[in-house]
Design a protein around this motif. Structure first.
Motif, PDB file in Angstrom:
ATOM      1  N   PRO A  41       0.983  -1.484   0.027  1.00  0.00           N
ATOM      2  CA  PRO A  41      -0.139  -0.221  -0.318  1.00  0.00           C
ATOM      3  C   PRO A  41       1.015   1.497   0.208  1.00  0.00           C
ATOM      4  O   PRO A  41       2.247   1.724   0.814  1.00  0.00           O
ATOM      5  N   ASP A  42      -0.008   2.462  -1.206  1.00  0.00           N
ATOM      6  CA  ASP A  42       0.974   3.307  -1.022  1.00  0.00           C
ATOM      7  C   ASP A  42       2.547   2.802  -0.773  1.00  0.00           C
ATOM      8  O   ASP A  42       3.194   4.224  -0.413  1.00  0.00           O
ATOM      9  N   SER A  43       2.981   2.708  -2.113  1.00  0.00           N
ATOM     10  CA  SER A  43       4.271   2.860  -1.948  1.00  0.00           C
ATOM     11  C   SER A  43       4.566   1.976  -4.288  1.00  0.00           C
ATOM     12  O   SER A  43       3.719   2.028  -4.455  1.00  0.00           O
ATOM     13  N   ILE A  44       5.507   2.443  -4.374  1.00  0.00           N
ATOM     14  CA  ILE A  44       6.199   1.904  -5.767  1.00  0.00           C
ATOM     15  C   ILE A  44       7.433   1.557  -4.964  1.00  0.00           C
ATOM     16  O   ILE A  44       8.473   1.901  -4.410  1.00  0.00           O
ATOM     17  N   VAL A  45       7.072   0.391  -6.420  1.00  0.00           N
ATOM     18  CA  VAL A  45       8.599  -0.108  -7.474  1.00  0.00           C
ATOM     19  C   VAL A  45       9.017   0.339  -8.363  1.00  0.00           C
ATOM     20  O   VAL A  45       8.279  -0.187  -9.606  1.00  0.00           O
ATOM     21  N   ARG A  46      10.334  -0.268  -8.528  1.00  0.00           N
ATOM     22  CA  ARG A  46      10.953  -0.063 -10.138  1.00  0.00           C
ATOM     23  C   ARG A  46      10.789  -1.945 -10.292  1.00  0.00           C
ATOM     24  O   ARG A  46      11.102  -3.279  -9.049  1.00  0.00           O
ATOM     25  N   ILE A  47      10.630  -1.679 -11.278  1.00  0.00           N
ATOM     26  CA  ILE A  47      10.577  -3.626 -12.043  1.00  0.00           C
ATOM     27  C   ILE A  47      11.818  -3.936 -12.965  1.00  0.00           C
ATOM     28  O   ILE A  47      11.693  -3.782 -13.935  1.00  0.00           O
ATOM     29  N   GLY A  48      12.739  -4.669 -12.835  1.00  0.00           N
ATOM     30  CA  GLY A  48      14.199  -4.994 -13.458  1.00  0.00           C
ATOM     31  C   GLY A  48      14.469  -3.902 -13.508  1.00  0.00           C
ATOM     32  O   GLY A  48      14.745  -2.648 -12.571  1.00  0.00           O
ATOM     33  N   ALA A  49      15.594  -4.319 -14.352  1.00  0.00           N
ATOM     34  CA  ALA A  49      17.019  -3.091 -14.734  1.00  0.00           C
ATOM     35  C   ALA A  49      16.195  -2.047 -15.426  1.00  0.00           C
ATOM     36  O   ALA A  49      16.024  -2.269 -16.196  1.00  0.00           O
ATOM     37  N   GLY A  50      17.886  -1.242 -15.880  1.00  0.00           N
ATOM     38  CA  GLY A  50      17.057   0.365 -16.121  1.00  0.00           C
ATOM     39  C   GLY A  50      17.085  -0.588 -17.661  1.00  0.00           C
ATOM     40  O   GLY A  50      17.855  -1.074 -18.688  1.00  0.00           O
ATOM     41  N   LEU A  51      16.550   0.536 -18.518  1.00  0.00           N
ATOM     42  CA  LEU A  51      15.973   0.572 -19.638  1.00  0.00           C
ATOM     43  C   LEU A  51      17.284   1.882 -20.494  1.00  0.00           C
ATOM     44  O   LEU A  51      16.496   2.051 -20.059  1.00  0.00           O
ATOM     45  N   SER A  52      17.838   1.278 -21.612  1.00  0.00           N
ATOM     46  CA  SER A  52      18.463   2.280 -22.190  1.00  0.00           C
ATOM     47  C   SER A  52      17.138   2.291 -23.554  1.00  0.00           C
ATOM     48  O   SER A  52      17.071   1.736 -24.394  1.00  0.00           O
ATOM     49  N   LEU A  53      16.750   3.764 -23.720  1.00  0.00           N
ATOM     50  CA  LEU A  53      15.542   3.230 -25.120  1.00  0.00           C
ATOM     51  C   LEU A  53      15.712   5.031 -24.833  1.00  0.00           C
ATOM     52  O   LEU A  53      16.848   5.779 -24.495  1.00  0.00           O
ATOM     53  N   GLU A  54      15.818   5.074 -26.829  1.00  0.00           N
ATOM     54  CA  GLU A  54      15.838   5.992 -27.341  1.00  0.00           C
ATOM     55  C   GLU A  54      14.459   7.379 -27.774  1.00  0.00           C
ATOM     56  O   GLU A  54      13.615   6.079 -28.151  1.00  0.00           O
ATOM     57  N   THR A  55      15.378   7.829 -28.432  1.00  0.00           N
ATOM     58  CA  THR A  55      13.695   9.097 -28.493  1.00  0.00           C
ATOM     59  C   THR A  55      13.116   8.283 -29.236  1.00  0.00           C
ATOM     60  O   THR A  55      13.644   8.192 -29.881  1.00  0.00           O
ATOM     61  N   GLY A  56      11.683   7.788 -29.599  1.00  0.00           N
ATOM     62  CA  GLY A  56      10.754   7.588 -30.570  1.00  0.00           C
ATOM     63  C   GLY A  56      10.827   6.431 -29.959  1.00  0.00           C
ATOM     64  O   GLY A  56       9.320   6.203 -30.489  1.00  0.00           O
ATOM     65  N   GLU A  57      11.017   5.636 -29.542  1.00  0.00           N
ATOM     66  CA  GLU A  57      10.711   3.822 -29.005  1.00  0.00           C
ATOM     67  C   GLU A  57       9.773   3.688 -28.722  1.00  0.00           C
ATOM     68  O   GLU A  57       9.368   4.946 -27.447  1.00  0.00           O
ATOM     69  N   LEU A  58       8.952   2.677 -28.549  1.00  0.00           N
ATOM     70  CA  LEU A  58       7.667   2.512 -27.865  1.00  0.00           C
ATOM     71  C   LEU A  58       7.639   1.355 -26.874  1.00  0.00           C
ATOM     72  O   LEU A  58       8.738   0.817 -26.520  1.00  0.00           O
ATOM     73  N   VAL A  59       7.858   1.932 -25.415  1.00  0.00           N
ATOM     74  CA  VAL A  59       6.691   0.852 -24.546  1.00  0.00           C
ATOM     75  C   VAL A  59       5.397   0.952 -24.453  1.00  0.00           C
ATOM     76  O   VAL A  59       5.021   1.495 -23.811  1.00  0.00           O
TER      77      VAL A  59
END
Length: 125
Positions: A41-59
């Motif tokens: 409750p009332d928290s945020i979690v990061r999932i997995g490793a950092g993603l190296s993303l470029e301008t215009g890419e879609l997630v």
């Protein structure tokens, strides 16, 4: 089939239908990340490793969560901790984010509710 088994089957069927309707056939993501987490409750979690993303890419995010009435946000956290997000609705989250600036991003889930929330699904990038 027991009640738990029916719910699990229903959730898997919902995820399959969501994914088949929201990911264009021509799209070929670089990778897929599975999400299977309980967010306190009332928290945020990061999932997995950092993603190296470029301008215009879609997630693309296709997740289901329970309880369905929970208030849950899904999105990306930038290297400077800015959280760009969208909210799930009625136990489902199916959205695509276009990257506006090249960088390292982390997929994150925020539970704005007063009880734990279980989240399952996939993130395509």
């Amino acid at each position: 089939m027991g009640g738990r088994m029916k719910r699990a089957f229903s959730l898997l069927l919902s995820l399959y239908l969501i994914m088949s309707l929201t990911v264009p056939a021509a799209a070929s993501p670089k990778a897929t990340a599975r999400v299977d987490v309980t967010v306190r409750p009332d928290s945020i979690v990061r999932i997995g490793a950092g993603l190296s993303l470029e301008t215009g890419e879609l997630v693309t995010v296709n997740c289901a969560y329970s309880p369905r009435i929970a208030e849950v946000d899904f999105g990306l956290v930038s290297a400077n901790n800015e959280f760009g997000y969208f909210s799930g609705n009625d136990g489902i989250c199916s959205e695509t984010i276009r990257i506006s600036k090249t960088g390292i991003y982390y997929f994150a889930i925020r539970n704005n509710s007063e009880e734990p929330v279980g989240v399952t699904g996939y993130v395509y990038y």
